[in-house]
Design an enzyme around this catalytic site. Structure first.
Site, PDB file in Angstrom:
ATOM      1  N   LYS A 135       0.840  -1.205   0.000  1.00 22.12           N
ATOM      2  CA  LYS A 135       0.000   0.000   0.000  1.00 22.12           C
ATOM      3  C   LYS A 135       0.877   1.257   0.000  1.00 22.12           C
ATOM      4  CE  LYS A 135      -2.501   1.936   3.375  1.00 22.12           C
ATOM      5  NZ  LYS A 135      -3.390   1.973   4.521  1.00 22.12           N
ATOM      6  N   ASP A 153      -7.024   0.894   0.462  1.00 23.69           N
ATOM      7  CA  ASP A 153      -7.088   1.095   1.907  1.00 23.69           C
ATOM      8  C   ASP A 153      -8.502   0.730   2.355  1.00 23.69           C
ATOM      9  OD1 ASP A 153      -8.777   3.145   1.211  1.00 23.69           O
ATOM     10  OD2 ASP A 153      -7.803   4.663   2.456  1.00 23.69           O
TER      11      ASP A 153
END
Ligand code: SF4
Length: 246
Positions: A135, A153
């Site tokens: 991420k 997310d």
């Protein structure tokens, strides 16, 4: 639940994911023109450190800490020139300060040893930095103008499921599903659009479907309301149960 959103999309004849994604992006872009990263930074290095600090905390919290931090630490060497405890104190307010200080110092070491002190652009290089997971690497690469994946997310995951764009739970699999349908030119801005829409309209607990610009494209516009109402009702039932036993 994610599976039933896809079923509902078919049942309501909302069209294939591939056909809905264009209008979804278009409408969100018109609705959230200001959708961009909320972290404040002035250089590639500050971007990397900000994103590393943002794990498990809010961007606002990070933005409170970084002005003083970036005055003091300007180059990768600066993070290694102080004892780890000093860096821990300087980032304390962002939480998980021990792990973060260790990861930042480890990353600075790799930047100096392998990348001449520069933040690399390639995802596989970013992933070599200690404490940098997919991420973080995706956020940094996208902000540097070299998106090679799609950031997933908690907002991106929830909205992608509610919109029937994926039935997956695992972020890597969700990213793969999104990469198949989101045009490559939109890989960097797509997560920002979902994140801002998630914050402003499609709240986790109280989605405001009645004012949502995606209402007619979203298979969850009815299901989510039912789910939220039934979970609120079961929450009330749980809250009542102990006293009713007395
Ligand atoms: S219609 Fe409701 S569930 Fe669907 S994206 Fe909008 S707010 Fe979220």
């Amino acid at each position: 639940m994610a599976r039933s959103y896809l079923h509902e999309a078919r049942r309501r004849g909302l069209g294939r994911r591939r056909d809905r994604i264009g209008p979804i992006i278009e409408r969100l872009a018109a609705e959230h023109e200001d959708a961009e990263i909320a972290l404040r930074f002035r250089s590639d290095l500050e971007l990397l450190v900000s994103v590393m600090l943002s794990a498990q905390t809010t961007d606002t919290n990070v933005n409170r800490v970084t002005p003083a931090l970036f005055e003091k630490y300007r180059r990768p060497e600066d993070y290694l020139a102080v004892p780890q405890e000093e860096l821990e104190r300087d980032i304390y307010a962002t939480g998980f300060f021990r792990q973060k200080a260790k990861a930042i110092r480890g990353s600075m070491r790799v930047l100096l040893e392998e990348f001449s002190g520069e933040v690399p652009r390639r995802l596989q290089d970013l992933l070599r930095l200690p404490g940098v997971a997919r991420k973080t690497a995706n956020v940094v690469a996208a902000e540097l103008g070299h998106a090679q994946g799609i950031v997933v997310d908690t907002h991106v995951r929830r909205l992608s499921q509610r919109l029937g764009l994926t039935r997956r739970e695992d972020p890597v699999k969700i990213e793969r599903d999104l990469q198949r349908i989101v045009p490559r030119a939109d890989w960097a801005r797509f997560p920002h659009l979902l994140i801002w829409h998630g914050r402003r309209v499609c709240d986790a607990r109280a989605p405001r479907c009645e004012i949502c610009v995606l209402e007619d494209l979203c298979p969850s516009s009815r299901l989510v309301g039912d789910a939220v109402r039934s979970s609120a009702a079961s929450g009330r039932a749980r809250a009542v149960a102990p006293s009713s036993r007395r």
